[in-house]
Design a protein around this motif. Structure first.
Motif, short mmCIF file in Angstrom:
data_model
loop_
_atom_site.label_atom_id
_atom_site.label_comp_id
_atom_site.label_asym_id
_atom_site.label_seq_id
_atom_site.Cartn_x
_atom_site.Cartn_y
_atom_site.Cartn_z
N LYS A 37 0.83 -1.21 0.00
CA LYS A 37 0.00 0.00 0.00
C LYS A 37 0.87 1.26 0.00
CE LYS A 37 -3.95 -2.06 2.38
NZ LYS A 37 -4.67 -2.13 3.66
N ASP A 38 1.91 1.27 0.83
CA ASP A 38 2.81 2.43 0.90
C ASP A 38 3.55 2.67 -0.41
OD1 ASP A 38 2.05 2.88 3.51
OD2 ASP A 38 3.88 2.06 4.40
N CYS A 39 3.95 1.60 -1.08
CA CYS A 39 4.73 1.73 -2.31
C CYS A 39 3.87 2.05 -3.53
CB CYS A 39 5.52 0.45 -2.58
SG CYS A 39 6.88 0.18 -1.45
N TYR A 40 2.73 1.40 -3.64
CA TYR A 40 1.94 1.51 -4.86
C TYR A 40 0.70 2.41 -4.74
CZ TYR A 40 5.02 -2.15 -6.39
OH TYR A 40 6.14 -2.87 -6.72
N PHE A 41 0.31 2.72 -3.52
CA PHE A 41 -0.84 3.58 -3.30
C PHE A 41 -0.50 4.67 -2.28
CE2 PHE A 41 -2.42 -0.79 -4.02
CZ PHE A 41 -3.04 -0.62 -5.24
N PRO A 42 0.62 5.37 -2.45
CA PRO A 42 1.09 6.26 -1.39
C PRO A 42 0.19 7.46 -1.09
CG PRO A 42 2.37 6.62 -3.37
CD PRO A 42 1.49 5.43 -3.62
N THR A 43 -0.61 7.89 -2.04
CA THR A 43 -1.44 9.07 -1.80
C THR A 43 -2.85 8.72 -1.33
OG1 THR A 43 -2.11 9.14 -4.12
CG2 THR A 43 -0.18 10.45 -3.49
N LEU A 44 -3.18 7.44 -1.31
CA LEU A 44 -4.52 7.03 -0.88
C LEU A 44 -4.54 6.76 0.62
CD1 LEU A 44 -5.50 4.45 -3.65
CD2 LEU A 44 -6.18 6.84 -3.48
N GLN A 45 -5.55 7.25 1.29
CA GLN A 45 -5.74 6.92 2.70
C GLN A 45 -6.17 5.46 2.84
OE1 GLN A 45 -4.95 8.73 5.33
NE2 GLN A 45 -4.16 10.27 3.92
N GLU A 46 -7.01 5.03 1.92
CA GLU A 46 -7.38 3.62 1.85
C GLU A 46 -7.72 3.29 0.40
OE1 GLU A 46 -11.87 2.97 3.22
OE2 GLU A 46 -10.60 3.74 4.81
N ILE A 47 -7.62 2.02 0.07
CA ILE A 47 -7.89 1.58 -1.29
C ILE A 47 -9.39 1.70 -1.56
CG2 ILE A 47 -7.79 -0.40 -2.86
CD1 ILE A 47 -5.31 -1.31 -1.30
N PRO A 48 -9.78 2.26 -2.73
CA PRO A 48 -11.20 2.42 -3.04
C PRO A 48 -11.96 1.10 -2.97
CG PRO A 48 -9.82 3.50 -4.69
CD PRO A 48 -8.91 2.73 -3.80
N TRP A 49 -13.21 1.16 -2.58
CA TRP A 49 -14.01 -0.04 -2.40
C TRP A 49 -14.16 -0.86 -3.68
CZ3 TRP A 49 -18.24 -0.66 -5.43
CH2 TRP A 49 -18.75 0.48 -6.07
N TRP A 50 -14.08 -0.21 -4.81
CA TRP A 50 -14.30 -0.89 -6.08
C TRP A 50 -13.05 -1.59 -6.61
CZ3 TRP A 50 -10.90 1.41 -9.32
CH2 TRP A 50 -10.54 2.72 -9.04
N LEU A 51 -11.91 -1.34 -5.99
CA LEU A 51 -10.66 -1.98 -6.39
C LEU A 51 -10.43 -3.17 -5.46
CD1 LEU A 51 -8.15 -1.88 -8.18
CD2 LEU A 51 -7.11 -0.36 -6.50
N GLU A 52 -10.42 -4.35 -6.05
CA GLU A 52 -10.26 -5.55 -5.23
C GLU A 52 -8.87 -6.15 -5.43
OE1 GLU A 52 -12.35 -9.88 -4.72
OE2 GLU A 52 -13.60 -8.17 -5.26
N ILE A 53 -8.22 -6.41 -4.33
CA ILE A 53 -6.90 -7.02 -4.37
C ILE A 53 -6.97 -8.34 -3.61
CG2 ILE A 53 -4.49 -6.80 -3.64
CD1 ILE A 53 -4.81 -3.77 -3.92
N ASP A 54 -6.52 -9.39 -4.24
CA ASP A 54 -6.45 -10.69 -3.59
C ASP A 54 -5.16 -10.71 -2.77
OD1 ASP A 54 -6.12 -13.31 -2.81
OD2 ASP A 54 -6.66 -14.16 -4.75
N TRP A 55 -5.26 -10.23 -1.53
CA TRP A 55 -4.06 -10.08 -0.69
C TRP A 55 -3.39 -11.41 -0.40
CZ3 TRP A 55 -1.65 -5.81 -0.62
CH2 TRP A 55 -2.32 -4.60 -0.71
N LYS A 56 -4.16 -12.45 -0.18
CA LYS A 56 -3.58 -13.75 0.14
C LYS A 56 -2.67 -14.23 -1.00
CE LYS A 56 -4.73 -18.26 1.96
NZ LYS A 56 -5.75 -19.13 2.49
N THR A 57 -3.15 -14.13 -2.23
CA THR A 57 -2.36 -14.55 -3.39
C THR A 57 -1.18 -13.61 -3.61
OG1 THR A 57 -4.29 -15.54 -4.42
CG2 THR A 57 -2.45 -15.04 -5.86
N THR A 58 -1.41 -12.31 -3.48
CA THR A 58 -0.34 -11.33 -3.67
C THR A 58 0.80 -11.58 -2.69
OG1 THR A 58 -1.88 -9.68 -4.49
CG2 THR A 58 0.22 -8.87 -3.66
#
Length: 125
Positions: free
Chosen positions: A71-92
């Motif tokens: 999140k810090d590296c790829y989404f540094p300006t976002l307070q939180e990831i938008p609800w419509w963007l889904e990331i499979d954290w377990k696989t990542t």
């Protein structure tokens, strides 16, 4: 041998710590044993710092740390990831682990990892 002694032997063998003096060896074992009730702890032996994490906790600690890092590296300006963007954290996170292993993240000294009696050991300085 008990777990604390096995942890000491792994560290001593890998980082050439002299444990031939019985008093020093007993002191190191006491340091490890006093920290062991926790599933994650940091110890200092012979001027070296080690992070020790139990196998039952390491995956969750790694998962949380990797999510925060990504999140810090790829989404540094976002307070939180938008609800419509889904990331499979377990696989990542599994992909990161498969690529680099635990040592690359936890061992800031040399990227290595040691393992004994259910504990992963990482040098941090």
């Amino acid at each position: 041998m008990n777990t604390a002694e096995n942890i000491l032997l792994e560290i001593a063998n890998e980082y050439s710590i002299d444990i031939s003096d019985d008093d020093m060896k007993a002191e190191y074992i006491d340091i490890i044993e006093s920290a062991m009730p926790s599933s994650e702890f940091i110890i200092e032996l012979d001027g070296m710092m080690f992070r020790v994490i139990h196998e039952d906790s390491i995956r969750e600690i790694y998962q949380d740390s990797q999510e925060e890092l990504i999140k810090d590296c790829y989404f540094p300006t976002l307070q939180e990831i938008p609800w419509w963007l889904e990331i499979d954290w377990k696989t990542t996170v599994q992909n990161c682990l498969d690529s680099d292993g635990y040592g690359n993240y936890f061992s800031t000294y040399d990227g290595s990892e040691l393992y004994t009696d259910g504990f992963y050991i990482f040098r941090t300085n």
